[in-house]
Design an enzyme around this catalytic site. Sequence first.
Site, PDB file in Angstrom:
ATOM      1  CG  HIS A 267      -2.115  -1.010   1.134  1.00 59.15           C
ATOM      2  ND1 HIS A 267      -2.811  -1.176  -0.015  1.00 59.15           N
ATOM      3  CD2 HIS A 267      -2.301  -1.951   2.090  1.00 59.15           C
ATOM      4  CE1 HIS A 267      -3.616  -2.360   0.246  1.00 59.15           C
ATOM      5  NE2 HIS A 267      -3.261  -2.885   1.642  1.00 59.15           N
ATOM      6  CG  ASP A 318      -5.631  -5.835  -0.104  1.00 59.45           C
ATOM      7  OD1 ASP A 318      -5.587  -6.736   0.775  1.00 59.45           O
ATOM      8  OD2 ASP A 318      -5.663  -4.369   0.292  1.00 59.45           O
TER       9      ASP A 318
HETATM   10 ZN    ZN Z   1      -3.851  -6.688   2.382  1.00 61.65          ZN
END
Ligand code: ZN
Length: 431
Positions: A267, A318
């Site tokens: 991220h 994700d």
């Molecule tokens: Zn994750």
Amino acid sequence: MTPIVVEADLTWTGASFERGLQVTVAENGRIEAVGALGRVPSQRLPRCALLPGFVNAHSHAFQRGLRGHGERFPEGTGSFWTWREAMYGLVGRLGRVTLRALSVQAFGEMLDAGITAVGEFHYVHHERDNDYALDEVVLQAAAEAGIRVVLLQTFYATGAVGRPLEGAQRRFATPSLDGFLGQLDVLAKRVDPRTQSLGAVAHSIRAAHPDQIRAVYDEAQRRGLPFHMHVEEQRREIDECRAAYGRTPMAAILDCLDGRGDFTAVHCTHTEPADMARFLAAGGRVCLCPLTEGNLGDGIPGLGAPHAAGGRLCLGSDSNARLSSLEEMRWLEYGQRLRGEMRGALADAQGNVVATLLAAATTGGAHALGLDAGRIVAGAWGDLVAIDLDTPSLAGVPPERLLDAIVFGAGNAVIAGTFVGGRWRATSHRT
Ligand code: ZN
């Protein structure tokens, strides 16, 4: 055994699509040769182009069960926080049967999107009482679906910085480092070396003390395993880390590793430019998950100066709210454009953006997962994706513009099928 001989109309060489090439994959699942070999093809793919299979460097397969959550949220609240409640509800209901079903579903959908290898960041370990019963389920589900998997076995000790695990979080628990490492030893005996391997990762600065992060990182280094962490996805994590450790999560992690940065940070949505520069200079890799980050409203990271991050990027699905590596690639670029990076944050030294995007979806992910994959070259895993040149979205596109057209103009409908270790699987929407 004779190798399989794959021949498509066009084959990606790493720089361009070329005609008349064949790819042979040996019985051990690795590419044996690439070239104008003059062999009798065992798998002829007319009107198709071959690319390296896409590598999905960050997935939580069970979150496929949350599709339909996360898009709506009350005004004034973050999408993430309502989605989070649904996530904990699902975690509370998971068992071996449900986890396997959701994982097979997610992995099959990944193959339909051209993904041949996935890094499964796995932290829902226990069916009950620290039994680690759910870990092997991930390996079984990957084998059933037919995808290559790197099981990123996750250390998870605290529910927030300095706070114990509560409620459904107890299913994530790794109460001791010795127990965590012992389970890694168990899993090392369970993996099928032809399609499966391990990583040792720490969930986040919320879930592990810096001393624990260092211990897991050192053990990953000792075993030659990839190390990943979630870093700075939400501002709350940064606020809590600053309050506890007097610095940002990225700074706290780099400090506890004595500046070593040979890991993948997932991220980095709110990472400060100075921290990002320090991390990249230390050899760090950044895994972005544009569709999930957009779906949950997390934000768009700044990637620093042009060329700095380009070779260190990889992509992950994700939450699996949507599975499409083609969309992840273009939203990686569109996010930077929408952020105002009009000078091409992702362009390589030759000004080529699409090369950076393909690298993020192939070689970048392979490096992050410790795989020799993402390239169609002898010795690499025989993981390929076949693109159907007869789909309407690619009609009329010449070979020299084909990669741009695939990345910016096509969806999963162009995926004809995949090879994983040389084993063909037609995309399910075509069978
Ligand atoms: Zn994750």
